[in-house]
Design an enzyme around this catalytic site. Structure first.
Site, mmCIF file in Angstrom:
data_model
loop_
_atom_site.group_PDB
_atom_site.id
_atom_site.type_symbol
_atom_site.label_atom_id
_atom_site.label_comp_id
_atom_site.label_asym_id
_atom_site.label_seq_id
_atom_site.Cartn_x
_atom_site.Cartn_y
_atom_site.Cartn_z
ATOM 1 N N LYS A 98 1.286 -1.201 -0.074
ATOM 2 C CA LYS A 98 -0.080 0.105 -0.068
ATOM 3 C C LYS A 98 0.877 1.153 0.138
ATOM 4 O O LYS A 98 0.568 1.701 -0.620
ATOM 5 C CB LYS A 98 -1.243 0.137 1.419
ATOM 6 N N GLU A 120 -10.055 7.150 3.318
ATOM 7 C CA GLU A 120 -10.830 6.087 4.075
ATOM 8 C C GLU A 120 -10.083 5.010 4.209
ATOM 9 O O GLU A 120 -8.900 4.215 4.186
ATOM 10 C CB GLU A 120 -12.150 5.626 3.277
ATOM 11 N N SER A 390 0.951 -9.805 -0.942
ATOM 12 C CA SER A 390 1.558 -8.570 -0.724
ATOM 13 C C SER A 390 1.403 -7.770 0.855
ATOM 14 O O SER A 390 1.426 -6.838 0.540
ATOM 15 C CB SER A 390 -0.461 -7.832 -0.947
HETATM 16 C C1 PLP Z 1 -5.379 -4.005 1.637
HETATM 17 C C2 PLP Z 1 -4.843 -5.605 0.988
HETATM 18 C C3 PLP Z 1 -4.807 -6.010 -0.294
HETATM 19 C C4 PLP Z 1 -6.147 -6.019 -0.900
HETATM 20 O O1 PLP Z 1 -6.677 -4.676 -1.465
HETATM 21 P P1 PLP Z 1 -5.315 -4.825 -3.248
HETATM 22 O O2 PLP Z 1 -5.989 -3.355 -3.535
HETATM 23 O O3 PLP Z 1 -6.528 -5.537 -3.532
HETATM 24 O O4 PLP Z 1 -4.259 -5.247 -3.146
HETATM 25 C C5 PLP Z 1 -4.346 -7.421 0.033
HETATM 26 N N1 PLP Z 1 -3.036 -7.553 0.605
HETATM 27 C C6 PLP Z 1 -2.685 -6.513 1.456
HETATM 28 C C7 PLP Z 1 -1.609 -6.952 2.907
HETATM 29 C C8 PLP Z 1 -3.266 -5.165 1.914
HETATM 30 O O5 PLP Z 1 -2.781 -4.795 2.841
#
Ligand code: PLP
Length: 407
Positions: A98, A120, A390
């Site tokens: 993020k 948000e 992610s």
């Molecule tokens: C917020 C988040 C997601 C989901 O958000 P996307 O916009 O679909 O990438 C996935 N993995 C993590 C670790 C997150 O913090």
């Protein structure tokens, strides 16, 4: 085939922000000038080498990019694949992808002369990433968060305050993410002169889905270089999909670089929650219908009258009742396959990565990991898979323990 003919025809949104029928900007008249100002400023920033240099320098020195591409051999053996390459967004500063987007948008805010940013947040991850970037750049920061989420995510609320942000409780509706988005948008219209709205995923009205994708495509751009350095071509690429920012950031550079014939299999893991046959799910592609929410047209979980349903997933980052419009288009075009993954499947994959590799993944990322065994079955034991981790899973350890994993 000539190089010319091998080039992809994929281009993303048209000038009004439509990916096929999806996307657009379904907003009140009062918001239109703010979105137009944003679109113009973003377009200008993208052709300014000074902007690129500042963004790239912060990604390198502050976020710690490029994130490693790690060949996970014990995991590959366990799931019976030839190789699994993990793109380690969990190793970024703040522990997830993020931050790539919030630094980009906060730099854009500064360029536009806005001294204040708002965001948000649901689980608080985007709120913390925005508060971090705002602290870094010396911006005032306010984060809208539902009262129910404030109660559930006390640690992230505290982190945001520690970073100097104000957390504004939203007690409308169910007091969760969808209500926080609505409140943030409404506030933005009132304060647009000095305030920039930092949106957290590849959704919302045009130009947000494109802005977020451009700030997340560093994931796929780096992976292409890192794979080429090793002389590796993946057969499949997997990422989890909430709103869809880490997934589009991973897929998009491959979509641009490949012709339809040599495009790897692209797979998005969406949250099935407790199962597609229950009402506790977040699978917008599998179960949703096209509709408008939060200013864009896409697949949404909605009731018969078109009101958004509350989404559920064990992972707080995947429980949004919609999906970014570019994903809706990629689904319809057959360019990306979206597969629902249940809480239980994600928990098994979560534990497997801990045990085989010593990596505790975000429970969101574990949804992508859960698809590896079925990909092995489909593609065979020599197949090579690239998977985006992610985020890291420290934030999820309590939830996973409650589910009885590892004990
Ligand atoms: C917020 C988040 C997601 C989901 O958000 P996307 O916009 O679909 O990438 C996935 N993995 C993590 C670790 C997150 O913090």
């Amino acid at each position: 085939m000539s190089e010319q003919a091998r080039e992809s025809s994929y281009r993303g949104a048209d000038s009004r922000g439509f990916f096929g029928p999806y996307g657009g900007a379904y907003v009140p008249e009062t918001v239109v000038p703010a979105l137009q100002e944003l679109e113009a400023a973003f377009a200008k920033s993208q052709t300014d080498p000074a902007f690129a240099e500042e963004y790239e320098t912060l990604l390198r020195d502050y976020v710690g990019r490029p994130s490693p591409l790690y060949r996970a051999d014990r995991l590959a053996e366990a799931v019976r694949l030839g190789a699994v390459y993990l793109k380690r967004e969990d190793l970024n500063h703040t522990g997830a992808h993020k931050i790539n987007n919030t630094i980009g948008q906060c730099l854009l805010a500064r360029r536009m002369g806005k001294k204040r940013v708002i965001a948000e947040t649901g689980a608080g991850q985007h709120g913390v990433a925005t508060a971090t970037a705002a602290a870094l750049l010396g911006q005032e920061c306010a984060v809208f968060m539902g009262v129910e989420d404030i109660r559930r995510q006390a640690l992230n609320v505290y982190k945001m305050r520690l970073l100097g942000a104000e957390v504004i409780p939203v007690d409308e509706g169910t007091g969760t993410l969808a209500d926080a988005v609505t409140a943030a948008m409404r506030h933005w219209v009132e304060r647009v002169r000095d305030t920039f709205y930092v949106l957290g995923s590849a959704l919302g009205p045009h130009p947000y889905p494109t802005i977020v994708r451009e700030f997340q495509r560093v994931i796929g751009d780096e992976a292409i270089v890192q794979l080429a350095e090793r002389g590796v071509r993946p057969d499949a690429i997997v990422a989890c999909v909430g709103g869809g920012s880490n997934a589009i950031g991973t897929f998009y550079p491959f979509l641009l670089a490949s012709s339809a014939e040599d495009l790897p299999l692209l797979v998005g893991a969406e949250a099935a929650g407790k199962g597609l046959d229950t009402s506790e799910t977040g699978a917008s592609i599998a179960l949703g219908d096209p509709g408008v929410m939060h200013g864009f047209f896409s697949y949404l979980l909605q009731d018969e009258r078109g009101n958004p349903l509350e989404a559920y997933s064990i992972s707080a980052g995947l429980d949004y009742p919609g999906i970014g419009p570019e994903h809706a288009y990629l689904h319809d075009e057959g360019l990306v396959r979206y597969v629902p993954v249940t809480d239980d499947e994600a928990l098994v994959a979560f534990e497997q990565l801990c045990r085989t590799e010593g990596i505790i993944p975000a429970i969101e990322s574990a949804h992508a990991l859960a698809l590896l065994p079925q990909l092995a079955e489909e593609l065979g034991p020599d197949a090579i898979v690239l998977l985006t981790v992610s985020g890291r899973g420290d934030k999820d350890v309590d939830v996973v323990r409650e589910a009885g994993i590892g004990e």
